[in-house]
Design a protein around this motif. Structure first.
Motif, PDB file in Angstrom:
ATOM      1  N   LEU A 125     -30.377  10.260 -31.515  1.00 48.26           N
ATOM      2  CA  LEU A 125     -29.603   9.891 -30.620  1.00 48.26           C
ATOM      3  C   LEU A 125     -30.347   8.896 -29.702  1.00 48.26           C
ATOM      4  CD1 LEU A 125     -27.353  12.842 -29.256  1.00 48.26           C
ATOM      5  CD2 LEU A 125     -26.537  11.261 -30.976  1.00 48.26           C
ATOM      6  N   LEU A 126     -29.593   7.968 -29.219  1.00 48.94           N
ATOM      7  CA  LEU A 126     -30.241   6.970 -28.581  1.00 48.94           C
ATOM      8  C   LEU A 126     -29.190   6.614 -26.973  1.00 48.94           C
ATOM      9  CD1 LEU A 126     -31.172   4.037 -30.901  1.00 48.94           C
ATOM     10  CD2 LEU A 126     -32.541   5.795 -30.020  1.00 48.94           C
ATOM     11  N   PRO A 127     -29.859   6.060 -26.166  1.00 47.57           N
ATOM     12  CA  PRO A 127     -29.192   5.947 -24.701  1.00 47.57           C
ATOM     13  C   PRO A 127     -28.048   5.052 -25.168  1.00 47.57           C
ATOM     14  CG  PRO A 127     -31.713   5.724 -24.323  1.00 47.57           C
ATOM     15  CD  PRO A 127     -31.327   5.580 -25.994  1.00 47.57           C
ATOM     16  N   THR A 128     -26.796   5.492 -24.499  1.00 42.19           N
ATOM     17  CA  THR A 128     -25.425   4.817 -24.362  1.00 42.19           C
ATOM     18  C   THR A 128     -24.611   5.591 -25.398  1.00 42.19           C
ATOM     19  OG1 THR A 128     -25.673   2.812 -25.820  1.00 42.19           O
ATOM     20  CG2 THR A 128     -26.411   2.682 -23.413  1.00 42.19           C
ATOM     21  N   TYR A 226     -39.220   1.731 -20.654  1.00 39.10           N
ATOM     22  CA  TYR A 226     -39.564   2.745 -21.769  1.00 39.10           C
ATOM     23  C   TYR A 226     -38.495   2.840 -22.716  1.00 39.10           C
ATOM     24  CZ  TYR A 226     -42.812   4.949 -18.498  1.00 39.10           C
ATOM     25  OH  TYR A 226     -43.859   5.315 -17.519  1.00 39.10           O
ATOM     26  N   TYR A 227     -38.832   3.115 -24.134  1.00 35.23           N
ATOM     27  CA  TYR A 227     -37.947   3.470 -24.990  1.00 35.23           C
ATOM     28  C   TYR A 227     -37.502   5.037 -25.001  1.00 35.23           C
ATOM     29  CZ  TYR A 227     -39.450  -0.897 -27.260  1.00 35.23           C
ATOM     30  OH  TYR A 227     -39.847  -2.259 -27.494  1.00 35.23           O
ATOM     31  N   HIS A 228     -36.303   5.224 -25.415  1.00 31.70           N
ATOM     32  CA  HIS A 228     -35.957   6.805 -25.329  1.00 31.70           C
ATOM     33  C   HIS A 228     -35.285   7.257 -26.493  1.00 31.70           C
ATOM     34  CE1 HIS A 228     -36.314   7.320 -20.972  1.00 31.70           C
ATOM     35  NE2 HIS A 228     -36.192   6.176 -20.870  1.00 31.70           N
ATOM     36  N   TYR A 241     -37.507  12.474 -26.214  1.00 27.27           N
ATOM     37  CA  TYR A 241     -38.729  11.615 -26.106  1.00 27.27           C
ATOM     38  C   TYR A 241     -38.633  10.391 -25.417  1.00 27.27           C
ATOM     39  CZ  TYR A 241     -40.093  14.244 -30.524  1.00 27.27           C
ATOM     40  OH  TYR A 241     -40.425  15.176 -31.360  1.00 27.27           O
ATOM     41  N   TYR A 242     -39.941   9.840 -24.897  1.00 30.37           N
ATOM     42  CA  TYR A 242     -39.992   8.419 -24.210  1.00 30.37           C
ATOM     43  C   TYR A 242     -41.008   7.900 -24.678  1.00 30.37           C
ATOM     44  CZ  TYR A 242     -42.974  10.027 -20.697  1.00 30.37           C
ATOM     45  OH  TYR A 242     -44.122  10.675 -19.973  1.00 30.37           O
TER      46      TYR A 242
END
Length: 593
Positions: A125-128, A226-228, A241-242
């Motif tokens: 899963l990714l942000p949003t 950051y990437y998440h 993770y980040y």
């Protein structure tokens, strides 16, 4: 590869992920990508994401995927749910009528719609991104095998987000080993409705009442560039993770959430646990590590987290307690495999009770209590203070503890009649073992064709090694070719000749040299070291050495009805069939294997 026509539905952020190198972020109709090394993927307008084929699992395996492109390890964040691996030369093309179409190297495809990238997450899963009731995703089998693995994340109809294991073939899920606890049978407004991964990197479950139930903690989610991602990893842990976007030096993904915190401590009544059956789980940092304990070996050497096969399985149709002893281990338990509990007990009573019980494969002792267990052992883990006793048959040297000092007599200690057999120091290599069996069978056939008191092998004056005539080699090869009923043995001439210098025979006073008799003498007298010339590396795998010799002796039985088929030979060598004690090759006694 099964051909497939794939319609990609890129929603929300994924609409902006792929481009065909156009500044306006668009992908031209007719654009295509080919599965081959060093092919430029389609990039997002920011250059942070890429879509194309990633090379995994060797040079001819590619995965159609989306990944973070600006970090060194090119972390994959999406792929078709099937984890579809395609060969070199496969293509994906953007068409006007069908969307993205994936075809094999022969340009074959069908019209089955498989996936959309945002609505159907793979293992990440990714942000949003939002997961609705009924949604879920599977782990991969391993870090490089993207087929669906043993573990599953599901957002159930009762509003509970659960982690469970599953049957890979049927897809059926077993009981949960971790959950969010957001189900409520007494209050329908208190159950979870959506799993939301917001733009700031915070993961929470939104309840029907509007309340937020946090999975990650806001104070642990870093703010900034950051990437998440949140991934159900192949070890069954759901991790958040980040990763810094503009990192300098050697950086990696950092973990801020793990569900469960210790995967080794999960309990699954209907499955093997974090590792395979009979395997033992421990933590290496925050990662699962699976290892077969002493007395066991991997069923599949390429899958260290898979099942472990016992080197000995007790049988209730045999009275053999006098031939059984225990391998004593430390700090290991399989808590879901108990069938009897003795409280109080002591070590001696615990071992004696297991010894006399043919169902008991392992007994564990701790705090004056004893638990008897039967195979297969499940949910293995490191547990301080628990001492397991694993049954093994005396004579079957435990796999991981061979004697460093050779307990068998050396050839010089045996009196006159037969002496040394050396089959190199690499008998444990399968090819050499096969040569040993074939030569044994071949010379046994020659021996049967000639009177025993007239057949002899001459010695080479320079090397003092046996000399074979071409005619004798032909007879040997024809002999075992007839015995095995298989072709393609012409190359064995070279193998016998090249192996000849590794075989030393000393004849008796009549000049008779029969390899099978010599092999039997050494085996019967416990001098297996002579087969490998006291090579310590070979003796380290003493159990396999003994198995090879026993199988070889079964293969050269004079009574042809006792010889196993090649299928059984393979099964015995692979551990699928237990190898019984062989009789003397010249014996006509009926013994089963």
């Amino acid at each position: 590869m099964a051909p497939a026509q794939l319609h990609l539905v890129f929603l929300t952020i994924f609409l902006r992920l792929i481009t065909a190198q156009h500044n306006d972020g668009s992908v031209s109709l007719g654009a295509l990508l080919t599965a081959a090394p060093n092919v430029t993927p389609w990039l997002s307008s920011s250059g942070e994401f890429a879509f194309g084929f990633q090379q995994v699992q060797g040079i001819d395996n590619f995965l159609l995927s989306i990944w973070y492109d600006k970090i060194p390890d090119k972390t994959i964040i999406w792929y078709p749910k099937e984890g579809l691996m395609v060969p070199t030369g496969s293509k994906v093309e953007l068409t006007g009528g069908s969307g993205l179409v994936l075809s094999d190297p022969q340009a074959q495809s069908n019209s089955r719609k498989l996936w959309g990238s945002f609505d159907f997450p793979s293992n990440t899963l990714l942000p949003t991104q939002v997961m609705e009731i009924g949604g879920g995703m599977n782990s991969t089998i391993s870090a490089t095998n993207f087929s669906g693995g043993r573990f599953q994340l599901r957002f159930q109809q009762d509003g509970n987000l659960v982690l469970s294991s599953r049957d890979i073939l049927s897809g059926n899920a077993y009981g949960a080993y971790d959950s969010s606890g957001t189900a409520d049978a007494t209050n329908s407004t208190n159950i979870g409705e959506k799993v939301i991964y917001d733009a700031m990197g915070y993961i929470y479950i939104l309840k029907r009442s509007g309340e937020r139930f946090g999975l990650s903690q806001r104070d642990t989610v870093p703010s900034g560039d950051y990437y998440h991602r949140a991934t159900l990893d192949y070890d069954g842990v759901f991790r958040q993770y980040y990763h810094p976007k503009n990192a300098t030096g050697n950086t990696s993904w950092e973990v801020i959430l793990s569900m469960p915190e210790n995967i080794c401590n999960i309990s699954m009544r209907m499955d093997s646990g974090a590792c395979g059956y009979n395997n033992v789980c421990s933590l290496d940092g925050n990662r699962r590590k699976c290892e077969c304990p002493q007395g066991f070996s991997l069923l599949d050497p390429n899958n260290p987290s898979g099942d472990c096969k016992p080197d000995f399985t007790p049988k209730c149709d045999q009275v053999e307690s006098n031939n059984i002893d225990f391998i004593e281990l430390d700090n290991i338990d399989w808590p879901e495999s108990d069938y009897e509990h003795m409280d109080p007990s002591n070590e001696d009573t615990c071992k004696s009770s297991c010894l006399e019980d043919c169902f008991c494969a392992v007994a564990t002792y701790s705090n004056n209590q004893c638990w008897k267990k039967r195979f297969p052992l499940s949910n293995g883990r490191m547990t301080p203070g628990v001492k397991p006793f694993v049954k093994y048959r005396i004579g079957d040297i435990p796999l991981q503890s061979p004697p460093r000092q050779n307990p068998f007599r050396l050839p010089g200690e045996k009196k006159d009649r037969r002496s040394l057999i050396v089959v190199g120091s690499v008998l444990l290599a399968t090819s050499v073992f096969v040569i040993f069996v074939l030569i044994g069978m071949g010379f046994f056939v020659i021996y049967k064709k000639k009177p025993r008191n007239t057949y002899s092998i001459s010695q080479d004056a320079e090397t003092n090694l046996p000399r074979f005539t071409y005619h004798e080699l032909v007879e040997a090869t024809d002999g075992f070719k007839d015995e095995l009923g298989k072709g393609a043995f012409g190359t064995v001439y070279k193998e016998i000749i090249s192996c000849r210098k590794s075989l030393v025979y000393e004849s008796d006073e009549k000049g008779v040299a029969v390899l099978t008799d010599l092999a039997w003498d050494c085996y019967e007298e416990g001098r297996l070291d002579t087969f490998v010339d006291n090579d310590l590396e070979a003796l380290d795998d003493y159990k396999k050495l003994a198995t090879f010799v026993m199988v070889g002796l079964w293969c050269v039985q004079e009574n042809s009805s006792l010889r196993p088929t090649m299928r059984k030979v393979i099964q015995m060598l692979e551990g699928g069939i237990e190898v019984a004690e062989p009789p003397c090759p010249c014996s006509f006694s009926v013994t089963s294997y």
